[in-house]
Design an enzyme around this catalytic site. Structure first.
Site, PDB file in Angstrom:
ATOM      1  N   LEU A   1     -11.723 -59.354  27.522  1.00 17.13           N
ATOM      2  CA  LEU A   1     -10.848 -59.857  26.475  1.00 17.13           C
ATOM      3  C   LEU A   1     -10.977 -58.949  25.259  1.00 17.13           C
ATOM      4  O   LEU A   1     -12.070 -58.453  24.963  1.00 17.13           O
ATOM      5  CB  LEU A   1     -11.227 -61.293  26.075  1.00 17.13           C
ATOM      6  CG  LEU A   1     -11.092 -62.387  27.133  1.00 17.13           C
ATOM      7  CD1 LEU A   1     -11.585 -63.725  26.570  1.00 17.13           C
ATOM      8  CD2 LEU A   1      -9.653 -62.516  27.602  1.00 17.13           C
ATOM      9  N   ASP A   2      -9.859 -58.741  24.556  1.00 13.66           N
ATOM     10  CA  ASP A   2      -9.889 -57.948  23.343  1.00 13.66           C
ATOM     11  C   ASP A   2     -10.809 -58.578  22.299  1.00 13.66           C
ATOM     12  O   ASP A   2     -11.067 -59.790  22.320  1.00 13.66           O
ATOM     13  CB  ASP A   2      -8.491 -57.832  22.726  1.00 13.66           C
ATOM     14  CG  ASP A   2      -7.518 -57.079  23.606  1.00 13.66           C
ATOM     15  OD1 ASP A   2      -7.972 -56.353  24.506  1.00 13.66           O
ATOM     16  OD2 ASP A   2      -6.305 -57.227  23.383  1.00 13.66           O
ATOM     17  N   TYR A   3     -11.231 -57.767  21.360  1.00 14.94           N
ATOM     18  CA  TYR A   3     -12.039 -58.223  20.223  1.00 14.94           C
ATOM     19  C   TYR A   3     -11.393 -59.430  19.539  1.00 14.94           C
ATOM     20  O   TYR A   3     -12.058 -60.417  19.211  1.00 14.94           O
ATOM     21  CB  TYR A   3     -12.192 -57.060  19.245  1.00 14.94           C
ATOM     22  CG  TYR A   3     -12.759 -57.421  17.887  1.00 14.94           C
ATOM     23  CD1 TYR A   3     -14.123 -57.602  17.704  1.00 14.94           C
ATOM     24  CD2 TYR A   3     -11.917 -57.539  16.774  1.00 14.94           C
ATOM     25  CE1 TYR A   3     -14.642 -57.921  16.457  1.00 14.94           C
ATOM     26  CE2 TYR A   3     -12.423 -57.844  15.524  1.00 14.94           C
ATOM     27  CZ  TYR A   3     -13.781 -58.037  15.371  1.00 14.94           C
ATOM     28  OH  TYR A   3     -14.277 -58.351  14.126  1.00 14.94           O
TER      29      TYR A   3
END
Length: 274
Positions: free
Chosen positions: A63-65
């Site tokens: 998952l992205d930041y």
């Protein structure tokens, strides 16, 4: 630097897998030993035997930041391989809640723009780009990508039109959901990168991995979080509802929404982009 005070909720644990609810604005891991705002550091702090290389965490997806939600980690190599095969064969199902800018004129759509690296941005940004006629020379090594979107509710955020949607990625490209929403003119609320650094007022990016289904032969995983946006006073204090098409905040209601988005689009109800 200690990890910031943000708990990571464990959603599921077995001998093979650990699944957590990742907070927004947190890295999964980092090569920088001084960066402690990571999932790995928080788990190690809570579970000390996971803090050494003899007990590694194998991330089977990412998952992205800025993205919150369901994050699955394998606890051994064989479990990681089994989950990895499901992702490679596109046998997993992932469902995201998002709030996008603007009111959408359709109920459902399939977004089919190929995605590649953005050659106009610095190499260190890892920014992606949808392949269109206008971006043909600046989209590097594009690969096919497909996202399905279903409209759930419309309203206003700070008096600006927004829409709550569920997104199902049918492929797994970097930043796929964010770029696909942006290319159809409905950038995710709070997405600083793909709004050309214009969307700075929200306290977070409103993209949340709500449900993950992994049909493993010996351990069927169907993991879901609670709805994250309407329990957040920083959002609800600025939200004005307009029109609701589906109930989705309770877990069983969200499963019904997933069933709707899983069905083959009817020609008259599904718009196709790309």
């Amino acid at each position: 630097m200690k990890p910031r005070n943000m708990a990571i909720e464990k959603l599921y644990q077995s001998v093979n897998f650990l699944i957590v609810n990742k907070p927004y604005d947190m890295y999964i891991n980092s090569d920088d030993e001084n960066e402690k705002n990571t999932v790995v550091c928080h788990i190690a702090e809570q579970d000390s035997h996971r803090s050494n290389s003899a007990q590694p965490l194998h991330f089977v997806h990412r998952l992205d930041y800025s993205t919150s939600g369901v994050l699955c980690m394998a606890l051994n190599k064989s479990a990681a391989a089994a989950a990895g095969r499901l992702f490679e064969k596109r046998l997993t199902n992932k469902y995201y809640l998002a709030i996008v800018r603007g009111h959408l004129s359709f109920k459902m759509c399939d977004i089919k723009y190929p995605l590649g690296s953005d050659r106009t941005s610095p190499d260190t940004s890892h920014k992606m780009l949808a392949l269109t006629e206008a971006t043909r020379t600046s989209c590097g090594s594009p690969r096919s990508a497909e996202t399905r979107l279903l409209v759930l509710e419309s309203g206003y955020y700070e008096d600006n039109p927004v829409t709550v949607v569920v997104l199902k990625p049918l492929t797994g490209r970097r930043h796929q959901l964010r770029v696909h929403c942006s290319v159809i003119g409905h950038t995710i609320l709070g997405d600083y990168t793909y709004s050309n650094r214009q969307d700075t007022s929200p306290h977070r990016m409103f993209l949340h991995a709500t449900r993950l289904v992994l049909p493993l032969p010996n351990e069927l995983l169907d993991i879901q979080t609670i709805e994250p946006f309407f329990s957040d006073n920083q959002f609800t204090s600025k939200w004005t509802p307009l029109s609701k098409k589906y109930n989705y905040c309770e877990k069983q209601d969200f499963i019904k929404v997933c069933d709707v988005i899983d069905k083959t689009c009817e020609i008259n109800e599904c718009k196709v982009f790309g």
